[in-house]
Design a protein around this motif. Structure first.
Motif, PDB file in Angstrom:
ATOM      1  N   ALA A 106       0.685   2.385  -7.519  1.00  0.00           N
ATOM      2  CA  ALA A 106       0.045   2.601  -6.218  1.00  0.00           C
ATOM      3  C   ALA A 106       1.087   2.827  -5.136  1.00  0.00           C
ATOM      4  O   ALA A 106       0.931   3.697  -4.265  1.00  0.00           O
ATOM      5  N   ALA A 107       2.179   2.048  -5.184  1.00  0.00           N
ATOM      6  CA  ALA A 107       3.204   2.120  -4.143  1.00  0.00           C
ATOM      7  C   ALA A 107       3.912   3.469  -4.106  1.00  0.00           C
ATOM      8  O   ALA A 107       4.472   3.853  -3.073  1.00  0.00           O
ATOM      9  N   LEU A 108       3.885   4.201  -5.205  1.00  0.00           N
ATOM     10  CA  LEU A 108       4.474   5.544  -5.189  1.00  0.00           C
ATOM     11  C   LEU A 108       3.836   6.396  -4.093  1.00  0.00           C
ATOM     12  O   LEU A 108       4.505   7.212  -3.451  1.00  0.00           O
ATOM     13  N   ALA A 109       2.540   6.171  -3.868  1.00  0.00           N
ATOM     14  CA  ALA A 109       1.813   6.962  -2.877  1.00  0.00           C
ATOM     15  C   ALA A 109       2.117   6.546  -1.443  1.00  0.00           C
ATOM     16  O   ALA A 109       1.743   7.249  -0.499  1.00  0.00           O
ATOM     17  N   CYS A 110       2.791   5.392  -1.256  1.00  0.00           N
ATOM     18  CA  CYS A 110       3.177   4.981   0.102  1.00  0.00           C
ATOM     19  C   CYS A 110       4.077   6.022   0.760  1.00  0.00           C
ATOM     20  O   CYS A 110       4.083   6.155   1.991  1.00  0.00           O
ATOM     21  N   PHE A 111       4.840   6.731  -0.051  1.00  0.00           N
ATOM     22  CA  PHE A 111       5.873   7.604   0.489  1.00  0.00           C
ATOM     23  C   PHE A 111       5.425   9.056   0.620  1.00  0.00           C
ATOM     24  O   PHE A 111       6.222   9.926   0.981  1.00  0.00           O
ATOM     25  N   GLU A 112       4.142   9.317   0.320  1.00  0.00           N
ATOM     26  CA  GLU A 112       3.588  10.648   0.578  1.00  0.00           C
ATOM     27  C   GLU A 112       3.504  10.860   2.090  1.00  0.00           C
ATOM     28  O   GLU A 112       3.329   9.914   2.863  1.00  0.00           O
ATOM     29  N   ALA A 113       3.627  12.112   2.503  1.00  0.00           N
ATOM     30  CA  ALA A 113       3.659  12.431   3.938  1.00  0.00           C
ATOM     31  C   ALA A 113       2.422  11.901   4.660  1.00  0.00           C
ATOM     32  O   ALA A 113       2.522  11.375   5.776  1.00  0.00           O
TER      33      ALA A 113
END
Length: 394
Positions: free
Chosen positions: A277-284
């Motif tokens: 889930a945390a991978l998506a924290c860094f999406e623009a």
């Protein structure tokens, strides 16, 4: 049953004792025109943004729930590395990033790797109580050094020199700090680190609120100074993922295999679903939302701190980050006929249905005069809280 001494050395977490009392009070007043307002616990009222939630659902749906490497998903370590570069202009190689089960696990790993029985760790008073309890759990001893508003409630190089002994192993700092919301100026931090390094010690710094910094002169990572500094961070505060229990450590290269060995044995790995889930924290899209929320936290501070000062709840240092206000309640307590922040907090709880945190948890250096307000609630709730305090205090 005989209880281990290390367990007996751990004091109660009084924040949670207050929270239990507040929950009981809340049940009594839930259906009145003044339900309980909770300004006591440091948890964002925001939750993980949509892309993060969707990524967690996908991981569960697709069965991506097996153990990850003990150091964490390589992709997540890479994305955190890139965030340091774009946000803070610091080169932090992914190989030095260790994913943990929250910042709490990160501190446990650091202390177990570095602290021997009897070692001392210097930290400011006031400071977050669990930080010192982690030292105790590792058979060490936390030495709280009294600080004042003039020092931004942070340690100085002079204080480190004055309190360093043959047993001192290093320092634990927090920037921004819980409970004060104040940060260490980079010049002061460098001076502290120089003193610690000259004595062969370690500099650990809690940067879990660094993403919620509102002042450019303070909003810099200590990792820019030296790759020997150990930084603790978390997805809980800026990234609004408190219950997901996900954090990380940045350590020198020599410590990576040590952390890996400890993590393998103690935790196996952090939550696989939380990591994906945390991978998506860094999406623009997510980062834009986090920055919008950071601006909202700042707007709350800009309203609430002046309002407290006007009520006689003096906040001696403007918090430059996080979501706390550390207020001297002496005059306000006198108005209510009580003494000290503990009694003041309970008086406010019962007379205004407002939960706040007394200073008792955070140390002993004048903390009985202070209460901590959390501004991690909506502006509407903060305005209601101010109105109730105004009615109560006149």
């Amino acid at each position: 049953m005989k209880i281990a001494q290390r367990a007996q050395r751990i004091e109660p977490f009084y924040v949670m004792e207050v929270a239990k009392a507040a929950a009981e009070r809340a049940a009594l007043v839930a259906y009145t025109d003044a339900p309980m307002i909770f300004l006591n616990i440091g948890e964002p009222d925001f939750t993980a943004p949509p892309l993060v939630q969707e990524a967690a659902v996908r991981a569960v749906h697709d069965g991506i729930t097996q153990y990850t490497p003990a150091l964490g998903l390589p992709e997540l370590r890479e994305r955190i590395s890139a965030w340091y570069s774009t946000r803070f202009g610091v080169n932090v190689p992914a190989r030095r990033i260790v994913i943990t089960a929250g910042a709490s696990a990160a501190l446990q790993l650091a202390y177990l790797a570095l602290i021997e029985a009897g070692d001392e760790v210097l930290m400011p008073d006031p400071s977050y109580p669990c930080n010192r309890h982690f030292v105790s759990a590792a058979e060490g001893r936390a030495v709280l050094v009294p600080t004042t508003a003039a020092e931004r409630f942070q340690l100085s190089a002079e204080q480190v020199c004055a309190h360093w002994t043959a047993h001192t192993r290093g320092v634990l700092l927090a920037s921004p700090s819980n409970p004060t919301g104040t940060s260490i100026h980079p010049v002061a931090l460098r001076a502290i680190h120089n003193e610690v390094s000259q004595r062969g010690g370690i500099t650990l710094i809690d940067e879990i609120y660094l993403g919620l910094s509102y002042d450019a002169q303070f909003g810099q990572s200590a990792l820019a100074m030296d790759d020997q500094i150990i930084s603790i961070n978390s997805f809980s505060k800026y990234f609004n993922m408190t219950g997901w229990r996900l954090g990380w450590l940045v350590v020198p290269d020599a410590l990576v295999p040590v952390m890996e060995r400890l993590a393998q044995n103690l935790f196996i790995c952090a939550s696989t679903v939380a990591q994906h889930a945390a991978l998506a924290c860094f999406e623009a899209q997510s980062m834009a939302e986090y920055e919008r929320r950071r601006a909202e936290f700042k707007a709350r501070r800009d309203y609430f701190v002046p309002a407290l000062n006007a009520l006689g709840l003096n906040v001696p240092v403007l918090p430059d980050g996080a979501f706390y206000a550390w207020a001297d309640c002496t005059a306000a307590a006198n108005k209510l006929g009580v003494t000290g922040s503990w009694d003041f907090a309970f008086e406010v709880m019962h007379r205004a249905n407002l939960a706040i945190t007394p200073g008792r948890d955070f140390g002993s250096a004048d903390t009985s005069r202070f209460v901590r307000f959390s501004t991690a609630r909506s502006l509407l709730e903060l305005k209601d809280a101010v109105a109730r305090l105004h009615t109560l205090l006149g």
